[in-house]
Design a protein around this motif. Sequence first.
Motif, PDB file in Angstrom:
ATOM      1  N   PHE A   2     -46.090  51.630  13.697  1.00 18.88           N
ATOM      2  CA  PHE A   2     -45.336  51.131  14.837  1.00 18.88           C
ATOM      3  C   PHE A   2     -44.028  51.914  14.869  1.00 18.88           C
ATOM      4  O   PHE A   2     -43.349  52.041  13.834  1.00 18.88           O
ATOM      5  CB  PHE A   2     -45.017  49.642  14.700  1.00 18.88           C
ATOM      6  N   ARG A  48     -47.676  53.375  17.957  1.00 22.79           N
ATOM      7  CA  ARG A  48     -47.456  52.395  19.018  1.00 22.79           C
ATOM      8  C   ARG A  48     -45.959  52.137  19.141  1.00 22.79           C
ATOM      9  O   ARG A  48     -45.305  51.730  18.179  1.00 22.79           O
ATOM     10  CB  ARG A  48     -48.191  51.090  18.717  1.00 22.79           C
ATOM     11  N   GLN A  61     -48.546  49.983  10.133  1.00 21.27           N
ATOM     12  CA  GLN A  61     -49.479  49.053  10.811  1.00 21.27           C
ATOM     13  C   GLN A  61     -50.448  48.450   9.807  1.00 21.27           C
ATOM     14  O   GLN A  61     -50.816  49.077   8.827  1.00 21.27           O
ATOM     15  CB  GLN A  61     -50.272  49.815  11.869  1.00 21.27           C
TER      16      GLN A  61
END
Length: 306
Positions: free
Chosen positions: A235, A276, A306
Amino acid sequence: MSDRKASTSVLALILAMVLSVLLVTFSVAAEGEDHPLMKRYPGSEISKSFIKDFDEVVMPTGKSERKGFADSITVKGKVTGIVYQNPKKRSTLEIYQNYEQAMKAAGFEFLFTCADKECGKPGPEDPLLNYRWACFEQRHATAKLARPEGDIFVNLHVCKGTDKTFLGIVESKPMEEGLVKIDADALANEIERTGHASIYGIYFDTDKADVKPESEQALGEIARLLKERPDLKLFVVGHTDSVGSLDYNKDLSIRRARAVVDVLAGTYGISKNRLRGEGVGPLAPVMANNSDGGRAKNRRVELVKQ
């Protein structure tokens, strides 16, 4: 020459001598010496001095209150602090006005001045030079000299109770950035140890989400980390300070995080399936947002496993 002209000439000569004693050209200051900006009042002796190449200083622009100052400014840069023992049989007013006259002649803007009870109630110690605003026959000035190469701020306090002059000078300048390099191995260790790593080497203009070219070194190391560890997914989380509304800052932090993802994918060839971009705005600070230093720490990008 008439008596009037002679008197005027003598007065001009005396004024020039005073200014030459107090005000000299800018150069490098050294501990234990007068600052090149301002010489001491004749007969004064240095009892304390320090120099910090870069620090953050609170300067009063309002009277003292028991819990602090009614108003103040925070400036950053090279800090010089000097405490002088005043010469005997010299009044606070005489010493103060000599400094004041020199600063006016140099073009300083006075942000705040006070005398005696006008300075306010006895309060906490001064944040720069650690004197208390409760001395007998005190006079104070906070002043600013605007310069293209960086403004100069002066904090001057003359006190009869201690027979001292407190002089603080801040030569404002931006902090030298890029001294701490991002390293892929260090990032890997931090992520494995804590699950996340804060990145301070990714730069954006104020209120914008375009990644600046100065971010290249940090982005290159993040890309190297991802290429060396092909199973790692991250992330990319944007963080802001608390200036502005919550909704605005959350949106800005998301846009910045996704801009980082776009650069890692487009420039460095990292698959977007491994990244992301998200943002939490000011909701996860690492320091209080009540100072420039704290806000700078909170503006960051984090890599979260993640």
